[in-house]
Design a protein around this motif. Structure first.
Motif, PDB file in Angstrom:
ATOM      1  N   LEU A  64     -11.124  -8.910  11.872  1.00 51.33           N
ATOM      2  CA  LEU A  64      -9.495  -8.007  11.645  1.00 51.33           C
ATOM      3  C   LEU A  64      -8.801  -8.372  12.111  1.00 51.33           C
ATOM      4  O   LEU A  64      -8.110  -6.997  12.691  1.00 51.33           O
ATOM      5  CB  LEU A  64     -10.092  -6.897  10.306  1.00 51.33           C
ATOM      6  CG  LEU A  64     -10.239  -6.694   9.451  1.00 51.33           C
ATOM      7  CD1 LEU A  64     -10.699  -5.334   9.016  1.00 51.33           C
ATOM      8  CD2 LEU A  64      -9.853  -7.694   8.075  1.00 51.33           C
ATOM      9  N   ASP A 111       8.161  -8.399   2.983  1.00 51.46           N
ATOM     10  CA  ASP A 111       8.312  -7.034   2.855  1.00 51.46           C
ATOM     11  C   ASP A 111       9.088  -6.674   1.504  1.00 51.46           C
ATOM     12  O   ASP A 111       9.237  -5.919   0.506  1.00 51.46           O
ATOM     13  CB  ASP A 111       8.189  -6.370   3.478  1.00 51.46           C
ATOM     14  CG  ASP A 111       6.609  -6.009   3.984  1.00 51.46           C
ATOM     15  OD1 ASP A 111       6.185  -6.261   3.364  1.00 51.46           O
ATOM     16  OD2 ASP A 111       6.948  -4.861   5.450  1.00 51.46           O
ATOM     17  N   HIS A 120      -5.105  -4.193  -0.993  1.00 50.80           N
ATOM     18  CA  HIS A 120      -4.885  -4.725   0.478  1.00 50.80           C
ATOM     19  C   HIS A 120      -3.914  -3.537   1.163  1.00 50.80           C
ATOM     20  O   HIS A 120      -2.488  -4.513   1.070  1.00 50.80           O
ATOM     21  CB  HIS A 120      -4.264  -5.986   1.234  1.00 50.80           C
ATOM     22  CG  HIS A 120      -5.460  -6.916   0.653  1.00 50.80           C
ATOM     23  ND1 HIS A 120      -5.333  -7.432  -0.710  1.00 50.80           N
ATOM     24  CD2 HIS A 120      -6.172  -8.042   1.255  1.00 50.80           C
ATOM     25  CE1 HIS A 120      -6.700  -8.320  -0.786  1.00 50.80           C
ATOM     26  NE2 HIS A 120      -7.195  -9.097   0.727  1.00 50.80           N
ATOM     27  N   GLY A 171       5.434   1.469   3.551  1.00 47.60           N
ATOM     28  CA  GLY A 171       4.172   0.429   3.200  1.00 47.60           C
ATOM     29  C   GLY A 171       3.783   0.358   1.395  1.00 47.60           C
ATOM     30  O   GLY A 171       4.649   1.261   0.672  1.00 47.60           O
ATOM     31  N   GLU A 193      -8.686  -0.690   1.860  1.00 49.65           N
ATOM     32  CA  GLU A 193      -8.103  -1.222   3.101  1.00 49.65           C
ATOM     33  C   GLU A 193      -9.095  -1.304   3.689  1.00 49.65           C
ATOM     34  O   GLU A 193     -10.235  -0.378   3.802  1.00 49.65           O
ATOM     35  CB  GLU A 193      -7.291  -0.251   3.721  1.00 49.65           C
ATOM     36  CG  GLU A 193      -6.503  -1.017   5.383  1.00 49.65           C
ATOM     37  CD  GLU A 193      -5.880  -1.788   4.832  1.00 49.65           C
ATOM     38  OE1 GLU A 193      -4.955  -2.396   4.669  1.00 49.65           O
ATOM     39  OE2 GLU A 193      -6.274  -2.593   6.158  1.00 49.65           O
ATOM     40  N   THR A 241     -13.360  -0.497   1.987  1.00 47.78           N
ATOM     41  CA  THR A 241     -14.068  -1.215   1.499  1.00 47.78           C
ATOM     42  C   THR A 241     -12.999  -2.512   0.597  1.00 47.78           C
ATOM     43  O   THR A 241     -11.819  -2.740   1.350  1.00 47.78           O
ATOM     44  CB  THR A 241     -14.378  -0.972  -0.287  1.00 47.78           C
ATOM     45  OG1 THR A 241     -15.874  -1.607  -0.576  1.00 47.78           O
ATOM     46  CG2 THR A 241     -14.003  -1.148  -0.991  1.00 47.78           C
ATOM     47  N   ASP A 242     -14.081  -3.856   0.854  1.00 52.00           N
ATOM     48  CA  ASP A 242     -13.539  -5.056   0.738  1.00 52.00           C
ATOM     49  C   ASP A 242     -12.368  -4.964  -0.393  1.00 52.00           C
ATOM     50  O   ASP A 242     -12.407  -4.676  -1.958  1.00 52.00           O
ATOM     51  CB  ASP A 242     -14.886  -6.003   0.152  1.00 52.00           C
ATOM     52  CG  ASP A 242     -13.875  -7.227  -0.470  1.00 52.00           C
ATOM     53  OD1 ASP A 242     -13.323  -8.374   0.544  1.00 52.00           O
ATOM     54  OD2 ASP A 242     -13.839  -7.496  -0.979  1.00 52.00           O
ATOM     55  N   LEU A 262      -1.261  -4.011  -7.317  1.00 52.49           N
ATOM     56  CA  LEU A 262      -0.783  -5.370  -6.121  1.00 52.49           C
ATOM     57  C   LEU A 262      -1.236  -5.808  -5.057  1.00 52.49           C
ATOM     58  O   LEU A 262      -2.369  -5.083  -5.031  1.00 52.49           O
ATOM     59  CB  LEU A 262       0.480  -4.498  -5.745  1.00 52.49           C
ATOM     60  CG  LEU A 262       1.222  -5.183  -4.196  1.00 52.49           C
ATOM     61  CD1 LEU A 262       2.363  -6.022  -5.424  1.00 52.49           C
ATOM     62  CD2 LEU A 262       1.272  -4.299  -2.991  1.00 52.49           C
TER      63      LEU A 262
END
Ligand SMILES: C[S@@+](CC[C@H](N)C(=O)[O-])C[C@H]1O[C@@H](n2cnc3c(N)ncnc32)[C@H](O)[C@@H]1O
Length: 279
Positions: free
Chosen positions: A2, A15, A42, A99, A118, A142-143, A162
């Motif tokens: 990552l 953004d 994410h 964010g 995340e 987690t994924d 999102l």
């Protein structure tokens, strides 16, 4: 594995487009009293200092939020978006950029649910620490697509998902299409907003076609290109593919993006908003 850190890119032109779309959708959903759920796949670190070493190194925010910071918008969505950023920078100096989960948290009411996933070992604790006091909040290390299976559907019917991957690996495009289908099966009433970069035109058109070919109805495409296409030499623009968009979204973003285009101020920039699949 990552390596992506959003702290290098916070507040850039992509953004701005992504978060304007997010604000417009949440603003519409918040018009009804019934609780909603915001799910961020994410999520990133949640809040970014524009004075950090990372932000200063790329200085991408100078081509994005900085250009809008002192602008007095006419568009209601642009006003709302800039108002949220002003809440985090009350001294009128632009030091922090939110964010997507932070933007959601600033907009949601007590009765609304906030869910996020995340993976990054450094960004996850930064993110989680910001929401410890919030009720109805679930933040998992987690994924994104494992998160769909574990966390969808939420307890309430209405909401926004999102989906904002870093696209570091080519497989992330296919993973997203499969993950979206899984999420949609579980929660078909939700609005889905999928961010994508414009780097290589043919690759992005193939990705959009794959989403259209899922057979999921009611898809709106929003794209803002700061520069003309180059074939693979960096990100020239970005877009959002929105499933089940509010009926007001196309008009709201047409107004907001025409002002953004004027303020970001590059002669060759352009945007498009188009319905890809009807209801
Ligand atoms: C583009 S950034 C997110 C920015 C955030 N959505 C925002 O708008 O402020 C992408 C994030 O996804 C995280 N990530 C990468 N792969 C992931 C995965 N499979 N599942 C969950 N998060 C992942 C990265 O660590 C990074 O923080």
């Amino acid at each position: 594995m990552l390596s992506y850190r959003h702290s290098y890119h916070a507040g850039n032109h992509a953004d701005v487009v992504k978060h304007l779309t997010q604000v417009a959708i949440l603003d519409y959903l918040l018009k009804k009293d019934k609780p909603l759920c915001y799910h961020d796949t994410h999520a990133g670190a949640g809040l970014y200092s524009l004075q950090s070493e990372h932000a200063q190194k790329t200085a991408e925010y100078l081509e994005g939020i900085t250009k809008l910071w002192h602008y007095q918008p006419k568009s209601a969505v642009l006003q709302k978006y800039l108002g949220l950023i002003k809440q985090l920078n009350p001294d009128d100096e632009l030091n922090f950029y939110p964010g997507s989960p932070k933007i959601a948290a600033l907009m949601l009411r007590q009765q609304d649910y906030l869910q996020a996933t995340e993976l990054h070992p450094t960004d996850f604790p930064l993110l989680k620490s910001q929401f410890v006091k919030r009720r109805y909040t679930r933040i998992e290390n987690t994924d994104a697509y494992a998160g769909f299976k574990a966390m969808l559907p939420p307890l309430v019917k209405r909401g926004l998902v999102l989906i904002d991957p870093p696209y570091e690996l080519k497989t992330e495009y296919q993973d997203l299409v499969a993950g979206l289908q899984e999420a949609y099966k579980r929660w078909p009433q939700a609005t889905y907003a999928i961010w994508y970069p414009v780097i290589e035109r043919s690759a992005i058109e193939a990705f959009i076609t794959a989403i259209v070919n899922t057979g999921i109805k009611n898809q709106l495409r929003i794209e803002f290109n700061l520069h003309p296409d180059t074939e693979g030499h960096g990100m020239t623009g970005s877009g959002m593919l929105v499933i089940n968009p509010p009926y007001t979204l196309a008009d709201d973003l047409t107004q907001a993006l025409s002002e953004v285009q004027q303020e970001l101020g590059l002669a060759n920039s352009h945007y498009q908003i188009s319905q890809l699949v009807g209801e």
